[in-house]
Design a protein around this motif. Sequence first.
Motif, PDB file in Angstrom:
ATOM      1  N   GLY A  43     -11.379  36.115  20.989  1.00  0.00           N
ATOM      2  CA  GLY A  43     -10.479  36.089  22.141  1.00  0.00           C
ATOM      3  C   GLY A  43      -9.382  35.044  22.039  1.00  0.00           C
ATOM      4  O   GLY A  43      -8.764  34.698  23.046  1.00  0.00           O
ATOM      5  N   ILE A  45      -6.113  32.758  21.721  1.00  0.00           N
ATOM      6  CA  ILE A  45      -4.721  32.823  22.184  1.00  0.00           C
ATOM      7  C   ILE A  45      -4.060  31.490  21.847  1.00  0.00           C
ATOM      8  O   ILE A  45      -4.735  30.461  21.786  1.00  0.00           O
ATOM      9  CB  ILE A  45      -4.643  33.116  23.700  1.00  0.00           C
ATOM     10  CG1 ILE A  45      -3.197  33.330  24.149  1.00  0.00           C
ATOM     11  CG2 ILE A  45      -5.319  32.029  24.501  1.00  0.00           C
ATOM     12  CD1 ILE A  45      -3.059  33.822  25.585  1.00  0.00           C
ATOM     13  N   ARG A  53       3.025  32.918  25.056  1.00  0.00           N
ATOM     14  CA  ARG A  53       1.641  33.128  24.635  1.00  0.00           C
ATOM     15  C   ARG A  53       1.595  34.202  23.565  1.00  0.00           C
ATOM     16  O   ARG A  53       2.243  35.237  23.683  1.00  0.00           O
ATOM     17  CB  ARG A  53       0.789  33.567  25.825  1.00  0.00           C
ATOM     18  CG  ARG A  53       0.696  32.514  26.879  1.00  0.00           C
ATOM     19  CD  ARG A  53      -0.118  33.013  28.049  1.00  0.00           C
ATOM     20  NE  ARG A  53      -0.055  32.030  29.123  1.00  0.00           N
ATOM     21  CZ  ARG A  53      -0.292  32.306  30.378  1.00  0.00           C
ATOM     22  NH1 ARG A  53      -0.601  33.529  30.742  1.00  0.00           N
ATOM     23  NH2 ARG A  53      -0.200  31.364  31.281  1.00  0.00           N
ATOM     24  N   TRP A  54       0.814  33.912  22.540  1.00  0.00           N
ATOM     25  CA  TRP A  54       0.603  34.890  21.468  1.00  0.00           C
ATOM     26  C   TRP A  54      -0.870  35.222  21.367  1.00  0.00           C
ATOM     27  O   TRP A  54      -1.723  34.318  21.426  1.00  0.00           O
ATOM     28  CB  TRP A  54       1.035  34.321  20.124  1.00  0.00           C
ATOM     29  CG  TRP A  54       2.502  34.239  19.884  1.00  0.00           C
ATOM     30  CD1 TRP A  54       3.515  34.724  20.648  1.00  0.00           C
ATOM     31  CD2 TRP A  54       3.125  33.607  18.768  1.00  0.00           C
ATOM     32  NE1 TRP A  54       4.727  34.436  20.080  1.00  0.00           N
ATOM     33  CE2 TRP A  54       4.517  33.752  18.921  1.00  0.00           C
ATOM     34  CE3 TRP A  54       2.647  32.928  17.659  1.00  0.00           C
ATOM     35  CZ2 TRP A  54       5.428  33.258  18.008  1.00  0.00           C
ATOM     36  CZ3 TRP A  54       3.551  32.427  16.739  1.00  0.00           C
ATOM     37  CH2 TRP A  54       4.925  32.598  16.907  1.00  0.00           C
ATOM     38  N   ASP A  55      -1.156  36.507  21.160  1.00  0.00           N
ATOM     39  CA  ASP A  55      -2.529  36.903  20.908  1.00  0.00           C
ATOM     40  C   ASP A  55      -2.890  36.589  19.455  1.00  0.00           C
ATOM     41  O   ASP A  55      -2.047  36.138  18.672  1.00  0.00           O
ATOM     42  CB  ASP A  55      -2.742  38.394  21.227  1.00  0.00           C
ATOM     43  CG  ASP A  55      -1.926  39.337  20.344  1.00  0.00           C
ATOM     44  OD1 ASP A  55      -1.386  38.931  19.290  1.00  0.00           O
ATOM     45  OD2 ASP A  55      -1.823  40.516  20.723  1.00  0.00           O
ATOM     46  N   ARG A  56      -4.124  36.805  19.135  1.00  0.00           N
ATOM     47  CA  ARG A  56      -4.645  36.457  17.811  1.00  0.00           C
ATOM     48  C   ARG A  56      -3.864  37.141  16.679  1.00  0.00           C
ATOM     49  O   ARG A  56      -3.506  36.506  15.686  1.00  0.00           O
ATOM     50  CB  ARG A  56      -6.126  36.836  17.771  1.00  0.00           C
ATOM     51  CG  ARG A  56      -6.814  36.493  16.494  1.00  0.00           C
ATOM     52  CD  ARG A  56      -8.256  37.039  16.524  1.00  0.00           C
ATOM     53  NE  ARG A  56      -8.839  36.872  15.223  1.00  0.00           N
ATOM     54  CZ  ARG A  56      -9.964  36.249  14.998  1.00  0.00           C
ATOM     55  NH1 ARG A  56     -10.640  35.733  15.982  1.00  0.00           N
ATOM     56  NH2 ARG A  56     -10.418  36.152  13.766  1.00  0.00           N
ATOM     57  N   GLN A 127      -8.482  28.665  21.857  1.00  0.00           N
ATOM     58  CA  GLN A 127      -7.100  28.462  22.296  1.00  0.00           C
ATOM     59  C   GLN A 127      -6.487  27.280  21.577  1.00  0.00           C
ATOM     60  O   GLN A 127      -7.144  26.270  21.357  1.00  0.00           O
ATOM     61  CB  GLN A 127      -7.028  28.212  23.804  1.00  0.00           C
ATOM     62  CG  GLN A 127      -5.609  27.979  24.297  1.00  0.00           C
ATOM     63  CD  GLN A 127      -5.543  27.838  25.805  1.00  0.00           C
ATOM     64  OE1 GLN A 127      -5.894  28.760  26.514  1.00  0.00           O
ATOM     65  NE2 GLN A 127      -5.093  26.682  26.271  1.00  0.00           N
TER      66      GLN A 127
END
Length: 158
Positions: A43, A45, A53-56, A127
């Motif tokens: 999960g 970020i 914000r960037w996802d994986r 995170q």
Amino acid sequence: MQSAPSDHQSTETMNELRALNARFIHNFVTNDVASHDAILHPGFITILPTGQRWDRATYLKYWATAFDPEVIVYWDVRDELITVIGDVALVRSTNKYTRRRDGNEVTGMTTYTDTYLFENGAWKCIQAQITAVAPEHYPPDDTIVSVYIEGKLQRRAA
């Protein structure tokens, strides 16, 4: 039957988290996506200094080419602070960098907080947040943990 809680305040845990912090940075400097992917939580970020914000997946794509040793000629890690609260660890440090482009050099610092979750017997980064540091808040050189020059880890004097 519930298992006994882990002692995340132990020297062993702190050393493990310091090693993860060093691996995180080394993965960045060497563009090592596979090693980096292995320490990220599913999960994961990241939050950039701009608030974006960037996802994986976006983050790992960026990671593959983000560090160019011909542009980022100096990189250090300093002012490391690790706090463990239950199964959560906050790993914080500041990076000093020097970027060289078109004969011009720019030096600055960013600080980061990597949040790790202890799950299934391992610490995984869930995170990463990066913040720019104003010059009046730069941590001093005597807090340096590691130094990279043109992408190569420098040996530290004992």
